[in-house]
Design a protein around this motif. Structure first.
Motif, PDB file in Angstrom:
ATOM      1  N   GLU A 104       0.980  -1.222   0.083  1.00 40.23           N
ATOM      2  CA  GLU A 104      -0.126  -0.026   0.152  1.00 40.23           C
ATOM      3  C   GLU A 104       0.956   1.238   0.148  1.00 40.23           C
ATOM      4  N   PRO A 105       0.266   2.489  -0.563  1.00 41.95           N
ATOM      5  CA  PRO A 105       1.151   3.689  -0.601  1.00 41.95           C
ATOM      6  C   PRO A 105       1.690   4.133   0.775  1.00 41.95           C
ATOM      7  N   ALA A 106       0.882   3.729   2.009  1.00 43.57           N
ATOM      8  CA  ALA A 106       1.525   4.113   3.258  1.00 43.57           C
ATOM      9  C   ALA A 106       2.583   3.204   3.508  1.00 43.57           C
ATOM     10  N   HIS A 107       2.739   1.881   3.239  1.00 43.20           N
ATOM     11  CA  HIS A 107       3.879   1.151   3.518  1.00 43.20           C
ATOM     12  C   HIS A 107       5.198   1.739   2.872  1.00 43.20           C
TER      13      HIS A 107
ATOM     14  N   GLN B 149       5.739   4.820   1.822  1.00 42.60           N
ATOM     15  CA  GLN B 149       6.068   6.018   2.354  1.00 42.60           C
ATOM     16  C   GLN B 149       6.593   5.785   3.519  1.00 42.60           C
ATOM     17  N   ARG B 150       6.577   4.911   4.338  1.00 44.51           N
ATOM     18  CA  ARG B 150       6.895   4.461   5.425  1.00 44.51           C
ATOM     19  C   ARG B 150       8.453   4.268   5.433  1.00 44.51           C
TER      20      ARG B 150
ATOM     21  N   PRO C 109       8.019  15.730   1.424  1.00 42.93           N
ATOM     22  CA  PRO C 109       6.504  14.914   1.465  1.00 42.93           C
ATOM     23  C   PRO C 109       5.922  14.622   0.076  1.00 42.93           C
TER      24      PRO C 109
ATOM     25  N   GLU D  54       4.688  11.202  -1.661  1.00 46.14           N
ATOM     26  CA  GLU D  54       3.447  10.835  -1.997  1.00 46.14           C
ATOM     27  C   GLU D  54       3.350  10.264  -3.408  1.00 46.14           C
TER      28      GLU D  54
ATOM     29  N   SER E 107       4.986   6.818  -3.786  1.00 42.80           N
ATOM     30  CA  SER E 107       4.034   5.763  -3.377  1.00 42.80           C
ATOM     31  C   SER E 107       3.185   5.408  -4.022  1.00 42.80           C
ATOM     32  N   HIS E 108       2.331   6.096  -5.001  1.00 40.44           N
ATOM     33  CA  HIS E 108       1.384   5.933  -5.743  1.00 40.44           C
ATOM     34  C   HIS E 108       1.963   5.443  -7.234  1.00 40.44           C
TER      35      HIS E 108
END
Length: 462
Positions: A157-160, A162-163, A180, A184, A187-188
């Motif tokens: 996932e994008p959140a993973h 970005q981490r 950022p 962002e 990540s996509h």
């Protein structure tokens, strides 16, 4: 400064550092349970690129005390693999704890090469961890599959992502403010591929006076398609969207396949299959248009072929749906073999006629309404084709009611109801063995010049 690529420098060394894959690495995850006792079974890690298959293999081998030897289906050879397995079998080091043989791109080993592993796995002289982006059901030897656990990984996932990008930034640019908007977008853009996202970040960090627009120009659009699961997953999503009458989704998956370089003839074939299987005779025009689009694809190719394909996709998606055709042929295929009735067997020779073939056959063009039995005796009560939509049932509406019987009922009814009223179509339909639609057509002729007919639409509360 290390010359190793950023994805390699950021490769996790413990399971705690691995992001995503909670269904495998959580407290009740599949891998957590498999390795809970310290034993490592043979397995095939199956998932999209950049999801951590190689990383997991290395960590699992180290955590369970196995040595790790990597082979690649791209550059490695089956001879090297066989030599290693034979030599390791006789080494004292491996007699207690067998080595982990990691086969990256295992699907590139053919069936004969995969068979090399079987006796070593059978005797417990090696543990196999395979990694593939392709469905093991299509590319792996069944005997090898039966000896391995199949572990499916998911795109991140994008959140993973970005981490991990933030972790990479802290390591490479400690003290500098994070970008950022770059995290962002990457990540996509990466579409679940962590390796691609880290490579994109490394590109940005190496660009002079970098900004997001220059990064986007340097990386371009990412092609979210491969000839592995992307091929089958997109085809599946495409057909299911058509079946579900979602034209927007069908066009989207069509565009994904086009951008990914899919063979337009494959797309056209799937479209024709859907038009026959999922639309069928609820709208026969759908198959005709799909077949026409297939011929257009052959003649004009990309990029213009996208237009007739899109036209046919929109039509098939919006067409009435029925699977009565495929259900009918499958039911017929499942039926038993039974003797063909003698009346409809071949009788063009005198020998056949003397044997009774063709006796009792009625030439249908002499009387279209005369009933005959064409199915074998044992199957006469069985129906294979069951129409599901009004568009299909209209074929059975051609059975007109017997004219004299209907006329008698009509005359009796108008004598009893000179003021008009609702006709008992249900009762007449059952008595005259015809459909309501056929009955309505016949009544319209009788009522002409005497009564006007109107459809009755009733609203009932839910």
């Amino acid at each position: 400064m290390s010359h190793a690529p950023l994805p390699e420098r950021l490769r996790p060394t413990t399971l705690d550092e691995v992001v995503g894959q909670e269904h495998l690495l959580g407290p009740k995850g599949g891998l957590t349970r498999l390795t809970a006792g310290g034993r490592l079974p043979s397995m095939v890690l199956w998932g999209p690129p950049g999801t951590g298959k190689t990383t997991l293999a290395r960590i699992l081998a180290e955590a369970t005390g196995h040595t790790f030897r990597e082979f690649s289906g791209v550059g490695g050879s089956a001879a090297e693999l066989k030599k290693f397995l034979q030599e390791s079998r006789d080494m004292p080091l491996f007699r207690g704890v067998p080595p982990v043989v990691f086969l990256d791109e295992i699907h590139r080993f053919n069936r004969a090469q995969q068979d090399i592993l079987l006796p070593f796995l059978e005797r417990g002289e090696a543990v196999l961890i395979g990694a593939t982006t392709e469905n093991p059901a299509f590319y792996l030897n069944p005997a090898l599959r039966s000896r391995c656990q199949l572990i499916a990984l998911k795109g991140l996932e994008p959140a993973h992502i970005q981490r991990v990008l933030a972790r990479a930034w802290a390591k490479e640019r400690d003290g500098e403010p994070e970008p950022p908007e770059v995290f962002e977008w990457l990540s996509h853009w990466a579409g679940g591929d962590l390796r691609a996202a880290l490579s994109g970040l490394e590109t940005w960090m190496e660009m002079p006076d970098a900004d997001l627009e220059s990064l986007q120009g340097a990386l371009g659009g990412r092609m979210m398609f491969d000839r592995a699961d992307g091929h089958y997953d997109l085809a599946s999503a495409f057909q299911k969207s058509l079946r579900g009458s979602d034209a927007d989704a069908a066009l989207y998956y069509l565009s994904r396949m086009i951008r990914g370089g899919e063979d337009p003839r494959f797309i056209a074939r799937r479209l024709m299959v859907c038009a026959a299987e999922d639309v069928g005779n609820a709208d026969p025009q759908a198959f005709i248009l799909a077949e026409a689009a297939s011929r257009a694809v052959e003649q004009i190719g990309w990029p213009e072929a996208r237009i007739p394909l899109a036209q046919a996709v929109i039509y098939v998606a919006n067409a009435a749906k029925s699977n009565a055709t495929v259900m009918g042929i499958d039911a017929a295929l499942a039926a038993e073999d039974a003797p063909i009735p003698e009346a409809i067997r071949d009788s063009h020779t005198s020998t056949a006629r003397k044997a009774g073939m063709g006796t009792g056959y009625h030439y249908s063009h002499n009387d279209y309404d005369r009933e005959q039995a064409f199915l074998p005796d044992r199957l006469r009560s069985q129906a294979f084709y069951e129409p599901r939509r009004p568009q299909e049932r209209s074929w059975r509406d051609r059975q007109e009611p017997e004219a004299a019987a209907l006329a008698g009922r009509w005359e009796t009814w108008i004598e009893e109801h000179p003021e008009g009223g609702e006709l008992p179509l249900e009762a007449w339909s059952a008595e005259l063995a015809c459909s309501r639609e056929a009955l309505a057509r016949a009544v319209a002729k009788l009522a002409q010049g005497k009564f006007s007919l109107a459809r009755k639409l009733e609203a009932k509360p839910l």
